[in-house]
Scaffold this motif. Structure first.
Motif, PDB file in Angstrom:
ATOM      1  N   ASN A  24      30.837  44.823  50.769  1.00 34.11           N
ATOM      2  CA  ASN A  24      31.365  44.004  50.321  1.00 34.11           C
ATOM      3  C   ASN A  24      31.260  43.247  49.034  1.00 34.11           C
ATOM      4  N   LYS A  25      30.279  43.720  48.372  1.00 37.96           N
ATOM      5  CA  LYS A  25      29.712  42.823  47.137  1.00 37.96           C
ATOM      6  C   LYS A  25      30.559  43.734  45.959  1.00 37.96           C
ATOM      7  N   GLY A  26      31.016  42.826  44.951  1.00 33.89           N
ATOM      8  CA  GLY A  26      31.665  43.328  43.652  1.00 33.89           C
ATOM      9  C   GLY A  26      30.879  44.143  42.714  1.00 33.89           C
ATOM     10  N   VAL A  27      31.258  45.276  42.298  1.00 37.53           N
ATOM     11  CA  VAL A  27      30.414  46.005  41.418  1.00 37.53           C
ATOM     12  C   VAL A  27      30.956  45.996  40.039  1.00 37.53           C
ATOM     13  N   PHE A  28      32.307  46.275  40.110  1.00 34.96           N
ATOM     14  CA  PHE A  28      32.956  45.917  38.883  1.00 34.96           C
ATOM     15  C   PHE A  28      34.546  45.412  38.913  1.00 34.96           C
ATOM     16  N   ASN A  29      35.003  44.983  37.590  1.00 35.49           N
ATOM     17  CA  ASN A  29      36.419  44.513  37.656  1.00 35.49           C
ATOM     18  C   ASN A  29      36.957  44.812  36.314  1.00 35.49           C
ATOM     19  N   LYS A  30      37.806  46.185  36.407  1.00 34.60           N
ATOM     20  CA  LYS A  30      38.332  46.386  34.883  1.00 34.60           C
ATOM     21  C   LYS A  30      39.815  46.517  35.128  1.00 34.60           C
TER      22      LYS A  30
END
Length: 341
Positions: A24-30
């Motif tokens: 549940n760790k964020g990798v990207f936000n596009k």
């Protein structure tokens, strides 16, 4: 880090995407447009994609599944409680992801293009029916001002228009008005009948449709709408769940040892609920003439309850029968009344 889940907030032209690992760790936000979204998802390895079941979600779901992803659509009302902070695309996307991780969320099955095309016809027919009603009501009001009043109902309107179009005692303006509106009325009728003919042809060629058509009170319009909306009912674990989704079960107010049942919840699809209740009303009228178990149950219920209560209860019964038969893949057979000895 390997992306396990991609959460997407859908829109018309601009889409917000967030990628998360299995932990549940964020990798990207596009933020991508339509063309960029298609290309980006094609480049991603197969993963879990979660979206809100809303505008264009079924199209994107089919597209992403064809690429190799596993797609889950979440009902919008289950996403709203997880929105934190201000209303923006990033917070909405995060809320979609958080809702997808809940253990008891029921996902929406992705509709096929054929199912969506059928529902398009139903929505177009509903709009044409409202337009036809508006046309007849407006002309009735205009003609009432000059003393021309005729009985209610579409057949009466049609007969009256035919008579007025040939009435030479009317002024030129009124004759033109009557003929113009009557022509619009006939055009709307032809369009409605063309849609109904197409729906009837399609459902008669559908094996699931044949199952629903065997049930009393379920005509080709009801069968078509339900098959296009729920398929074989695979999204529901029981007949009760299906009835609850339709919104024809009572609302419960319970606290401690006190439990009160109110009116129906009216959740779910309003069009499906309306069509099913109309079908129930049709069979109530003829129930007294029959002696199978369903008809006897309806007759006994109508003796104790008002007509509308009986109609809703009958619709509830029909919904359960529909789901059961779709699961068993068998046609409806009238059951004899059980005699208790």
């Amino acid at each position: 880090m390997k992306v396990n889940t991609i959460s997407i907030d859908l829109a018309k032209n601009v889409f917000q995407l967030m990628g998360f690992t299995e932990a549940n760790k964020g990798v990207f936000n596009k933020r991508l447009n339509r063309a960029q979204l298609k290309h980006f998802m094609q480049m991603q390895p197969p993963c879990r994609v979660v979206m809100e079941a809303c505008y264009s979600s079924h199209y994107w779901g089919r597209l992403f599944e064809s690429i190799g992803h596993t797609v889950h659509l979440i009902p919008a009302q289950h996403v709203t409680p997880f929105v934190r902070g201000n209303k923006n695309d990033s917070n909405d996307t995060l809320a979609i992801f958080e809702a997808s991780r809940r253990p008891f969320i029921r996902f929406v099955p992705i509709k096929t293009q054929t199912q969506q095309e059928t529902l398009m016809l139903h929505r177009l027919r509903e709009r044409l029916l409202k337009t036809r009603t508006a046309v007849t009501n407006q002309l009735r009001g205009l003609l009432a001002d000059i003393g021309l009043v005729f009985p209610l109902g579409i057949p009466a309107f049609n007969e009256s228009m035919q008579a007025l179009s040939l009435d030479t005692t009317l002024s030129v303006s009124v004759q033109w008005l009557v003929n113009d509106v009557y022509q619009e009325f006939k055009t709307l009728n032809l369009r409605i009948k063309a849609i109904e003919k197409q729906l009837k042809t399609d459902i008669e060629a559908n094996s699931l449709g044949q199952i629903l058509l065997s049930i009393p009170g379920i005509g080709y319009l009801n069968a078509s709408a339900f098959i296009a909306s729920i398929g074989s009912g695979q999204a529901f674990t029981s007949a009760r769940d299906f009835a609850v989704w339709l919104g024809i079960t009572p609302k419960q107010f319970a606290s401690g040892n006190k439990s009160v049942m109110g009116g129906i919840s009216k959740r779910g699809d309003q069009y499906l609920r309306k069509q099913l209740i109309h079908g129930a009303r049709a069979i109530i009228v003829h129930a007294r003439k029959k002696h199978d178990a369903l008809s006897v149950w309806i007759t006994q219920l109508s003796a104790r309850k008002p007509f509308n209560c009986t109609a809703v209860a009958t619709a509830h019964k029909l919904a359960r029968i529909m789901w059961t038969l779709l699961q068993k893949q068998c046609h409806y057979t009238p059951q004899p009344v059980k005699v208790i000895t």
